[in-house]
Design a protein around this motif. Structure first.
Motif, PDB file in Angstrom:
ATOM      1  N   PRO A  85       0.899  -1.141   0.154  1.00 13.78           N
ATOM      2  CA  PRO A  85       0.199  -0.052   0.065  1.00 13.78           C
ATOM      3  C   PRO A  85       0.674   1.443  -0.025  1.00 13.78           C
ATOM      4  CG  PRO A  85       0.059  -0.924   2.141  1.00 13.78           C
ATOM      5  CD  PRO A  85       0.964  -1.739   1.458  1.00 13.78           C
ATOM      6  N   PHE A  86       2.066   1.316  -0.043  1.00 15.95           N
ATOM      7  CA  PHE A  86       2.803   2.286   0.236  1.00 15.95           C
ATOM      8  C   PHE A  86       3.202   3.254  -1.325  1.00 15.95           C
ATOM      9  CE2 PHE A  86       4.037  -1.051   2.981  1.00 15.95           C
ATOM     10  CZ  PHE A  86       3.765  -0.834   4.203  1.00 15.95           C
ATOM     11  N   GLU A  87       2.424   4.088  -1.439  1.00 11.78           N
ATOM     12  CA  GLU A  87       2.641   4.651  -2.684  1.00 11.78           C
ATOM     13  C   GLU A  87       3.723   5.689  -2.953  1.00 11.78           C
ATOM     14  OE1 GLU A  87      -1.145   6.487  -3.456  1.00 11.78           O
ATOM     15  OE2 GLU A  87      -2.288   4.965  -3.339  1.00 11.78           O
ATOM     16  N   ASN A  88       4.154   6.217  -1.774  1.00  9.56           N
ATOM     17  CA  ASN A  88       5.580   6.796  -1.990  1.00  9.56           C
ATOM     18  C   ASN A  88       6.869   6.240  -1.943  1.00  9.56           C
ATOM     19  OD1 ASN A  88       4.268   9.498  -2.905  1.00  9.56           O
ATOM     20  ND2 ASN A  88       3.364   9.584  -0.664  1.00  9.56           N
ATOM     21  N   LEU A  89       6.659   4.792  -1.886  1.00 12.31           N
ATOM     22  CA  LEU A  89       7.983   4.231  -1.620  1.00 12.31           C
ATOM     23  C   LEU A  89       9.034   4.409  -2.774  1.00 12.31           C
ATOM     24  CD1 LEU A  89       8.423   2.384   0.899  1.00 12.31           C
ATOM     25  CD2 LEU A  89       7.957   0.307  -0.435  1.00 12.31           C
ATOM     26  N   THR A  90      10.171   4.500  -2.274  1.00 12.45           N
ATOM     27  CA  THR A  90      11.169   4.394  -3.423  1.00 12.45           C
ATOM     28  C   THR A  90      12.138   3.209  -3.360  1.00 12.45           C
ATOM     29  OG1 THR A  90      12.864   6.014  -1.878  1.00 12.45           O
ATOM     30  CG2 THR A  90      11.312   6.779  -3.608  1.00 12.45           C
ATOM     31  N   ILE A  91      12.181   2.762  -2.074  1.00 11.79           N
ATOM     32  CA  ILE A  91      12.976   1.530  -1.797  1.00 11.79           C
ATOM     33  C   ILE A  91      12.439   0.528  -1.229  1.00 11.79           C
ATOM     34  CG2 ILE A  91      15.474   0.580  -1.012  1.00 11.79           C
ATOM     35  CD1 ILE A  91      16.658   3.480  -1.311  1.00 11.79           C
ATOM     36  N   LEU A  92      12.194  -0.695  -1.548  1.00 10.06           N
ATOM     37  CA  LEU A  92      11.376  -1.815  -1.097  1.00 10.06           C
ATOM     38  C   LEU A  92      12.577  -2.998  -0.884  1.00 10.06           C
ATOM     39  CD1 LEU A  92       9.446  -3.161   0.249  1.00 10.06           C
ATOM     40  CD2 LEU A  92       8.526  -3.782  -2.067  1.00 10.06           C
ATOM     41  N   LYS A 109       0.716  -0.361  -7.063  1.00  7.40           N
ATOM     42  CA  LYS A 109       0.775   0.870  -6.721  1.00  7.40           C
ATOM     43  C   LYS A 109       2.163   1.807  -6.365  1.00  7.40           C
ATOM     44  CE  LYS A 109      -3.629   0.074  -4.555  1.00  7.40           C
ATOM     45  NZ  LYS A 109      -4.552   0.971  -5.287  1.00  7.40           N
ATOM     46  N   LEU A 110       3.254   1.094  -6.490  1.00  5.95           N
ATOM     47  CA  LEU A 110       4.469   1.504  -6.301  1.00  5.95           C
ATOM     48  C   LEU A 110       5.189   2.246  -7.330  1.00  5.95           C
ATOM     49  CD1 LEU A 110       5.824  -1.372  -3.848  1.00  5.95           C
ATOM     50  CD2 LEU A 110       4.313   0.501  -3.356  1.00  5.95           C
ATOM     51  N   GLN A 111       4.272   3.411  -7.964  1.00  8.81           N
ATOM     52  CA  GLN A 111       4.946   3.872  -9.331  1.00  8.81           C
ATOM     53  C   GLN A 111       6.117   4.671  -8.842  1.00  8.81           C
ATOM     54  OE1 GLN A 111       4.378   3.519 -12.436  1.00  8.81           O
ATOM     55  NE2 GLN A 111       2.858   1.600 -11.551  1.00  8.81           N
ATOM     56  N   LYS A 112       6.523   5.043  -7.731  1.00 10.26           N
ATOM     57  CA  LYS A 112       7.557   5.768  -7.429  1.00 10.26           C
ATOM     58  C   LYS A 112       8.896   4.735  -6.949  1.00 10.26           C
ATOM     59  CE  LYS A 112       5.276  10.004  -6.015  1.00 10.26           C
ATOM     60  NZ  LYS A 112       5.192  11.165  -4.797  1.00 10.26           N
ATOM     61  N   LEU A 113       8.599   3.672  -7.164  1.00 11.68           N
ATOM     62  CA  LEU A 113       9.526   2.761  -6.534  1.00 11.68           C
ATOM     63  C   LEU A 113      11.007   2.798  -7.444  1.00 11.68           C
ATOM     64  CD1 LEU A 113      10.073   0.545  -4.434  1.00 11.68           C
ATOM     65  CD2 LEU A 113       9.290  -1.245  -6.070  1.00 11.68           C
ATOM     66  N   GLU A 114      12.228   2.857  -6.989  1.00 10.85           N
ATOM     67  CA  GLU A 114      13.354   2.699  -7.662  1.00 10.85           C
ATOM     68  C   GLU A 114      14.101   1.693  -7.518  1.00 10.85           C
ATOM     69  OE1 GLU A 114      15.203   6.376  -6.665  1.00 10.85           O
ATOM     70  OE2 GLU A 114      13.542   7.652  -7.297  1.00 10.85           O
ATOM     71  N   ILE A 115      14.063   0.966  -6.519  1.00 12.21           N
ATOM     72  CA  ILE A 115      15.022  -0.142  -6.003  1.00 12.21           C
ATOM     73  C   ILE A 115      14.021  -1.151  -5.298  1.00 12.21           C
ATOM     74  CG2 ILE A 115      16.933  -1.032  -4.798  1.00 12.21           C
ATOM     75  CD1 ILE A 115      17.863   1.758  -4.774  1.00 12.21           C
ATOM     76  N   LEU A 116      14.193  -2.391  -6.042  1.00 13.00           N
ATOM     77  CA  LEU A 116      13.298  -3.545  -5.362  1.00 13.00           C
ATOM     78  C   LEU A 116      14.247  -4.960  -5.099  1.00 13.00           C
ATOM     79  CD1 LEU A 116      10.840  -5.192  -4.799  1.00 13.00           C
ATOM     80  CD2 LEU A 116      10.553  -5.829  -7.071  1.00 13.00           C
ATOM     81  N   ILE A 117      14.475  -5.077  -3.878  1.00 19.50           N
ATOM     82  CA  ILE A 117      15.518  -6.120  -3.457  1.00 19.50           C
ATOM     83  C   ILE A 117      14.551  -7.390  -2.979  1.00 19.50           C
ATOM     84  CG2 ILE A 117      17.266  -6.507  -1.871  1.00 19.50           C
ATOM     85  CD1 ILE A 117      17.845  -3.392  -1.687  1.00 19.50           C
ATOM     86  N   LEU A 118      14.824  -8.581  -3.700  1.00 21.79           N
ATOM     87  CA  LEU A 118      14.355  -9.821  -3.571  1.00 21.79           C
ATOM     88  C   LEU A 118      15.313 -10.778  -3.090  1.00 21.79           C
ATOM     89  CD1 LEU A 118      11.621  -9.617  -6.270  1.00 21.79           C
ATOM     90  CD2 LEU A 118      11.178  -9.424  -3.667  1.00 21.79           C
ATOM     91  N   SER A 119      16.300 -10.485  -2.479  1.00 19.41           N
ATOM     92  CA  SER A 119      17.596 -11.435  -2.389  1.00 19.41           C
ATOM     93  C   SER A 119      17.409 -12.301  -1.354  1.00 19.41           C
ATOM     94  CB  SER A 119      18.820 -10.477  -2.179  1.00 19.41           C
ATOM     95  OG  SER A 119      19.196  -9.350  -3.124  1.00 19.41           O
TER      96      SER A 119
END
Length: 480
Positions: A85-92, A109-119
């Motif tokens: 739900p975090f619409e202003n998230l840039t790093i997850l 919904k994370l249209q500001k997300l720049e970095i996605l880490i699934l390590s």
């Protein structure tokens, strides 16, 4: 006194009110996680306990707009089906949450997300709709801001060819420590579809080859990590790279780097790493010559590397008359088994900005005299502390000396025997042979003299001597 008490009570009430207001204004996650306010007044939230129910709770949707960075660890997400739900998230950062499956469009919904880490999860299969975003005119449901995807340390064997169709602007992709074993057609298509990709990490994926034309389509790749794989020769497909600046080729099981299996022409390459290669024995002439613009060369930590040819880097000019060297600014040759390096390995040692030669068994004899006279002063200017640690390892008589001591004494090191003879080690044997000779000559002369004089009857072969073997002197009782 009454007035001061009134002021004090007013202050306490104000503080309590502000605290209550701030507590109500903060996201629910801050009651379970560590929240830090950043310079832009957004929140960085770090959760190390089970917060699954809180993250996806309807009551958590309030005030989540202030969260820009979210790190969640040690949760058993397993099958992720809920939308973030975090619409202003840039790093997850979802590292280490035992994720196996990611449902469709949970990040939309994370249209500001720049970095996605699934390590460090257990992901085996990813579907294209896992990264699907929201509808946008002229685009295909993009996650329009996403630039980095880290999928390292999972169980991926292959990628769906359309995996990144919603994230085409990604610039950094890590597939490190996944059991790919080979880059199949589907995986190759998925990666080459990322036309803006700049940084690709394929380290420790058990691959031994690169597909033909693999680096032709993604024209912007600047950093490529092929470390820890099963390459026994340099992949010639590297010549197709258009913008490659940094290549990490550490830990591959090559034994000899030669002109035949060495590097193809990569005129854009500036930085090369050839470290921790467990079987590498030698780097032969011309093996690095095609890297005409290399600036930083890391050849370190190779436990069997004993030789780097003096013509490994240089190449002949068009006429074949002169050698041409790249303008190397940094070279690291530490922690190998090198005993010699030739001054012609580089054209200008004095133009180096960084140098490391430590932990090699350097031989202190005339072929390395230039290292003491010429290279050591340069090394002292670059890194005085390291330069002072340079030591002789051979011959044994020189092992107590540092290069600095030899330099200060203007010491001229001797040349070893052409056949490798080491007379200084034979001193004890020579002294023993001389003592034996001086002792043996008198004994031999004495024996020869005794033989001539027939002393002791041991060397007398006359008839009289033969008779005396059977007759002895008569007993005195019969004498008159």
């Amino acid at each position: 006194m009454g007035f001061k008490r009134t002021i004090f009570l007013t202050f306490i009430i104000t503080v309590c009110f502000l605290s209550l207001f701030n507590a109500e204004d903060q996201p629910l996650l801050c009651s379970q996680c560590k929240c830090v306010t950043l310079n832009d007044s957004s929140l960085e939230v770090t959760c190390s306990s089970d917060v699954t129910s809180t993250i996806f709770s309807p009551s958590n949707k309030s005030n989540t707009s202030t969260i820009s960075k979210l790190t969640v660890r040690n949760n058993n997400f397993n099958n992720m089906t809920n939308h973030f739900p975090f619409e202003n998230l840039t790093i997850l950062d979802l590292t280490g949450n035992k994720i196996v499956h990611i449902a469709d469009n949970i990040f939309k919904k994370l249209q500001k997300l720049e970095i996605l880490i699934l390590s460090y999860n257990n992901i085996e299969i990813l579907q294209p709709n896992s990264f699907e975003g929201e509808y946008e005119a002229g685009d295909f449901y993009p996650l329009r801001s996403l630039r980095t995807i880290l999928l390292d340390h999972n169980n991926l064997h292959s990628l769906n060819s359309d995996l990144f169709e919603h994230t085409e602007h990604v610039e950094q992709l890590s597939l490190s420590h996944n059991p790919l074993k080979m880059i199949d057609t589907h995986t190759a298509i998925a990666i080459t579809n990322l036309v803006f990709l700049k940084n690709l990490d394929l380290s420790f994926t058990q691959i031994s080859t690169l597909p033909s034309s693999f680096l032709h389509t993604p024209r912007n790749i600047e950093i490529l990590n092929l470390s820890g794989n099963n390459f026994t020769e340099v992949p010639q497909e590297l010549k197709e790279a258009h913008s490659l600046k940094t290549l990490l080729f550490n830990g591959n099981p090559m034994e000899k780097l030669t002109r035949a299996n060495g590097f193809p022409k990569i005129p854009t390459l500036r930085i090369l790493h050839l470290c921790q290669m467990p079987k590498l024995v030698s780097i032969g002439p011309g093996s690095l010559a095609n890297l005409t613009n290399i600036e930083e060369l890391f050849i370190a930590g190779n436990p069997l590397l004993t030789r780097i040819d003096d013509a490994a880097i240089a190449t002949a000019d068009n006429s074949g008359t002169y050698d041409i060297w790249p303008s190397i600014r940094k070279i690291f040759l530490n922690d190998n088994q090198l005993s010699y390096i030739n001054r012609s390995l580089l054209a200008r040692w004095d133009s180096l900005a960084d140098l490391d030669l430590l932990n090699n068994p350097w031989t202190c004899e005339c072929e390395n005299q230039w290292m003491v006279e010429t290279l050591l002063p340069i090394y002292l200017k670059i890194d005085q502390e390291s330069a002072k640690k340079m030591k002789c390892a051979a011959p044994i008589e020189m092992s107590s000396f540092t290069f600095e001591e030899l330099y200060n004494k203007s010491y001229q090191m001797r040349c070893l025997d052409y056949y490798g003879a080491r007379p200084e080690r034979d001193a004890a044997l020579l002294v023993g042979m001389l003592a034996g000779l001086l002792t043996g000559i008198p004994i031999v002369l004495f024996c020869m003299y005794s033989y001539k004089r027939h002393w002791f009857g041991l060397f007398d072969d006359s008839p009289a001597a033969f008779s005396r073997q059977f007759y002895t002197k008569t007993n005195s009782v019969y004498e008159y």
